[in-house]
Design an enzyme around this catalytic site. Structure first.
Site, PDB file in Angstrom:
ATOM      1  CB  ALA A 138      -0.906  -0.005   1.216  1.00  0.00           C
ATOM      2  CE  LYS A 139       3.306   6.139  -4.756  1.00  0.00           C
ATOM      3  NZ  LYS A 139       4.679   5.631  -4.670  1.00  0.00           N
ATOM      4  CB  VAL A 140       0.739   4.013   3.781  1.00  0.00           C
ATOM      5  CG1 VAL A 140       0.293   4.798   5.006  1.00  0.00           C
ATOM      6  CG2 VAL A 140      -0.217   2.853   3.513  1.00  0.00           C
TER       7      VAL A 140
END
Length: 297
Positions: free
Chosen positions: A153-155
């Site tokens: 996830a590109k958090v």
């Protein structure tokens, strides 16, 4: 650099001046890095302005939101339409697109929010890491443990790791960092994936401690189309010795050569490597030149 008094952004259903876009002091995203984002590029092509792999990017944005429990009430199609509208309103064609899903409601507890917000900005941004081959150094900081956070996830909060590693490397005189995973295998850069060329083949880290970038996946596809063997496997820094070359990939960086990793110097000029060949193929693809050539045949 990113905006002026004529720049518009999209915020929660409206196109507004960038200088009017604000986030409250008690926003959960501000305090805890609880947000997700994408980096996307649009290119001027013979067919008009084209956003490269918009669907893949916005599907990943949805995945990232689901992974951390952040509501996102926009479909992939709606997000794509907003992107094109925002580019047009800002008179941009070759541009970088930054959608950010975040939580603006005052919320100081460590629980997921009931609602989410969407900001989208666009600006002209050259290649993030420049055009000259990079001098990398192995970072003393590792990639986060995939059992601690959803690494695919590109958090936003994950990028504290990237900022620290990149700043530390530059503080020692290098162009960028190269991070290892928790087991000592080569993982990726702070904001780009890493490939190494050895014995006429390409090697890159598999999923696990890396973000399997959309540019990375595109390069793998282009390589295999060209008959180049690409192997996704774990490898240690010592295996870089004797390699022909290396390069990094990412939406912001595109494809950039690597000159060295600490004392390992790649003697073959980047222009003579598989990385350069794939960089040219990638450029032709994203700018529509590949499509134009194929259409003329």
């Amino acid at each position: 650099m990113y905006f002026d008094n004529s720049t518009l952004v999209y915020l929660d259903g409206e196109f507004i001046p960038a200088e009017q876009a604000t986030c409250g002091a008690y926003a959960q995203s501000l305090h805890y890095g609880y947000a997700v984002f994408e980096g996307i590029r649009a290119y001027s092509t013979p067919q008009g302005t084209r956003i490269f792999k918009a669907r893949e990017h916005y599907e990943r944005l949805h995945y990232s939101c689901r992974a951390i429990g952040l509501p996102l009430n926009y479909s992939v199609e709606e997000l794509t339409e907003i992107s094109y509208d925002l580019l047009a309103k800002n008179n941009l064609s070759d541009a970088y697109i930054r959608p950010l899903a975040f939580a603006a409601t005052p919320h100081m507890t460590l629980t997921t929010p009931a609602s989410g917000n969407l900001l989208m900005a666009v600006w002209h941004w050259g290649k993030y890491l420049g055009s000259q081959s990079l001098r990398l150094t192995i970072s003393p900081y590792e990639r986060p443990n995939p059992k601690a956070v959803p690494i695919e996830a590109k958090v936003s909060g994950h990028y504290a790791n990237s900022i620290i590693a990149s700043s530390e490397a530059k503080g020692r005189g290098f162009d960028e960092a190269l991070l290892l995973d928790m087991n000592g295998y080569v993982a990726e850069g702070p904001g780009a994936n890493f490939f190494v060329e050895k014995d006429g083949e390409l090697f890159t880290a598999p999923g696990g401690s890396i973000l399997r970038g959309i540019t990375r996946n595109t390069i793998i596809d282009l390589a295999r189309e060209a008959g180049i063997t690409v192997t996704e496997r774990f490898f240690r820094p010592e295996e870089l010795r004797g390699a022909t070359g290396a390069f990094m990939t990412g939406t912001a960086a595109e494809v950039i050569g690597v000159a060295s990793v600490d004392d390992v110097v790649f003697d073959t000029p980047f222009e003579q490597t598989l990385g350069a060949q794939l960089a040219a193929s990638y450029s032709a693809l994203v700018t529509g030149q590949k499509e134009a050539v194929e259409a003329s045949l």
